[in-house]
Scaffold this active site. Structure first.
Site, PDB file in Angstrom:
ATOM      1  N   HIS A 295      -2.378 -13.787   4.806  1.00 49.07           N
ATOM      2  CA  HIS A 295      -3.443 -12.882   4.384  1.00 49.07           C
ATOM      3  C   HIS A 295      -4.052 -12.168   5.586  1.00 49.07           C
ATOM      4  O   HIS A 295      -5.264 -11.964   5.652  1.00 49.07           O
ATOM      5  CB  HIS A 295      -4.527 -13.656   3.630  1.00 49.07           C
ATOM      6  CG  HIS A 295      -4.066 -14.242   2.347  1.00 49.07           C
ATOM      7  ND1 HIS A 295      -4.744 -15.261   1.690  1.00 49.07           N
ATOM      8  CD2 HIS A 295      -2.993 -13.959   1.565  1.00 49.07           C
ATOM      9  CE1 HIS A 295      -4.098 -15.576   0.574  1.00 49.07           C
ATOM     10  NE2 HIS A 295      -3.035 -14.801   0.484  1.00 49.07           N
TER      11      HIS A 295
ATOM     12  N   ALA B 164      10.960   0.430   6.868  1.00 49.36           N
ATOM     13  CA  ALA B 164      11.878  -0.176   7.831  1.00 49.36           C
ATOM     14  C   ALA B 164      12.904  -1.082   7.176  1.00 49.36           C
ATOM     15  O   ALA B 164      13.989  -1.293   7.720  1.00 49.36           O
ATOM     16  CB  ALA B 164      11.084  -0.971   8.865  1.00 49.36           C
TER      17      ALA B 164
ATOM     18  N   ALA C 185       0.817  -1.210   0.000  1.00 51.73           N
ATOM     19  CA  ALA C 185       0.000   0.000   0.000  1.00 51.73           C
ATOM     20  C   ALA C 185       0.851   1.260   0.000  1.00 51.73           C
ATOM     21  O   ALA C 185       0.526   2.247  -0.671  1.00 51.73           O
ATOM     22  CB  ALA C 185      -0.935  -0.002   1.206  1.00 51.73           C
TER      23      ALA C 185
END
Length: 505
Positions: A442, A35, A14
């Site tokens: 998921h 990160a 995203a």
């Protein structure tokens, strides 16, 4: 550094979309913090399983699961592109029913038809129904250009036992078996970083900082004013005159909110974090697709595949159900829980039929282990807390075995290595489903959209009670969709970018 219009925390699936779309406005200064590394680990698409446990993976592990008594490895991407840089590259939407369930749960305006334009905006899917599939988007998606013979046989096996082959199993409108779209272009993986971020890194208004561990968001008078992070142990603060967006994933975004003092106050006090806002839903509502497999030894040498997972099926475990709740996937490799040795030797080759309950009822949580930003969070998916999920998985095992026994697979399929012929009765099936359980990676739901007291963000993805702060990733899903989640994450990010650019801050 002060004065960013947008700070995106998390450069995964995203986050790359958000950074690219938000920086299209040349007057907006955009900072993307990630990160992990800027450079992906280069592997052939078929070698995606080898990326788990590497530096590109947070390599988490769940807490001991109450139902199974086991811990479950939890791969999730770390680095630009996030999980899109290490996943199996299957790009498919859930059935429309699983999005319309969001509206029922309080996410008004987030049904399938509402999200469809953003799904279409993300993709370039040639030769499909133009009413539901997009052309011209950053992601070039298509089935494998040369169909693997085992996948062809597996599709025929599904048809042999009564399941139809459908034209576009990826559309969100069909049930049956078909060819999965793949995020593979010219023989190479196409991650979110490849498709969205790499083409725009030259923009002077976009700054990308990798190896930057997010610590917390700064909040003053109930407004987010910036983000604290560190690079190589050195602390920094990025000020924000506009909005910060958390896109660190279902585990990471919840963890960042909690570290910022935004979450259930009892938990925050327990781990020594000062309470900024009591928001009880942060970290709750965690969902994942439980997954198990049937594995066969090969009857003959199996050629290499493109991504080793070209065919999927979406079906109902019970014909009386209103919507599909079971996914099956054919893999041209032996694939099973690492702690579960096969009954028969599988020397690097085999056929796997995986099955997953894709509308599970069990709910878990993400919590802090302590108040330190670098400490892995406490991950409890709480698999099989609801016995219904085990019933669906038992049905999945029956269907997977029926496909595996079909004559269409005879030229390729040897003996059943897992679970083996002794696993037939209810007790042995339950034991096998416990031992063979693995995540489908998921995970969703820990910062869900809604209006009730357990919701974390509103229908514009704004964190309840804090201005200038949004969440945009898989964590906002009220319930899990009935497919691999990445196509939906792209759509959420596309819509979030539109909301951020439209609404004045």
């Amino acid at each position: 550094m002060d004065g960013y219009d947008f700070i995106v925390v998390g450069g995964g699936t995203a986050g790359c979309v958000l950074a690219a779309r938000l920086s299209e406005d040349a007057d907006s200064r955009v900072l993307l913090l990630e990160a992990g590394s800027r450079q992906p680990l280069e592997t052939a698409p078929a070698a995606w399983t080898t990326l788990q446990g590497t530096s590109a993976d947070w390599a988490d592990t769940s807490v001991v699961q109450t139902a199974t008594g086991t811990t479950i490895p939890w791969p999730r991407g770390r680095g630009l592109g996030g999980s899109s840089a290490i996943n199996g590259m299957c790009f498919t939407r859930g059935h429309r029913s699983s999005y319309d369930a969001w509206v029922t749960a309080g996410a008004k305006g987030w049904g399938f038809d509402d999200l469809l334009p953003y799904m279409m905006r993300s993709e370039h899917a040639e030769g499909r129904d133009p009413a539901v599939r997009g052309v011209g988007g950053p992601l070039t998606v298509a089935p494998a250009p040369s169909r693997h013979p085992v996948s062809v046989a597996g599709l025929a096996a599904a048809a042999e036992i009564g399941y139809p082959e459908v034209a576009d199993i990826n559309s969100g409108l069909e049930e049956g078996f078909g060819w999965s779209d793949l995020n593979i272009v010219d023989g190479k993986r196409q991650s979110s970083a490849d498709a969205y971020l790499a083409p725009v890194l030259h923009r002077p208004n976009l700054e990308v900082i990798s190896d930057a561990l997010g610590h917390r968001v700064r909040v003053e008078d109930r407004r987010c004013t910036g983000v604290e992070y560190s690079v190589g142990g050195e602390a920094f603060t990025a000020g924000c005159r506009g909005e910060a967006v958390l896109s660190a994933g279902t585990a990471g975004s919840a963890q960042l909110l909690l570290l910022s003092g935004i979450g259930p106050q009892s938990h925050l006090r327990q781990v020594g974090v000062e309470v900024v806002l009591d928001l009880p839903g942060v970290g709750a509502n965690l969902q994942d697709h439980p997954r198990s497999t049937v594995v066969y030894s090969p009857a003959r040498p199996i050629p290499a595949g493109v991504n080793n997972a070209e065919v999927i099926g979406l079906i109902r475990s019970d014909p009386a159900l209103d919507a599909p709740d079971l996914q099956l996937q054919l893999l041209e490799i032996p694939y099973y829980a690492p702690t579960l040795p096969p009954r028969l030797p599988v020397p690097g080759q085999g056929i796997t039929i995986a099955f997953a309950a894709v509308t599970p009822r069990s709910r878990g949580s993400v919590q802090l282990s302590d108040a330190q930003p670098g400490t892995p969070p406490r991950l409890d998916p709480n698999y099989y807390a609801d016995p219904h999920d085990l019933e669906v998985m038992a049905a999945g095992l029956r269907v997977a075995r029926a496909i595996g026994r079909a004559s269409a697979l005879d030229p390729w399929r040897g003996e059943e290595a897992l679970p083996g012929p002794d696993v037939r009765e209810a007790d042995s099936v339950r034991t096998y489903l416990y031992k063979s359980l693995r995540t489908y990676s998921h995970q969703v739901g820990t910062c869900r959209i809604g209006t009730d007291e357990m919701a974390v963000v509103d229908t514009d993805l704004r964190v309840h009670g804090i201005s200038g702060l949004r969440v945009a990733d898989a964590s906002v899903m009220p319930s899990i969709v009935s497919a691999n989640t990445i196509a939906t994450v792209y759509a959420i990010a596309e819509r979030a970018a539109g909301l951020l650019r439209t609404h004045s801050y």
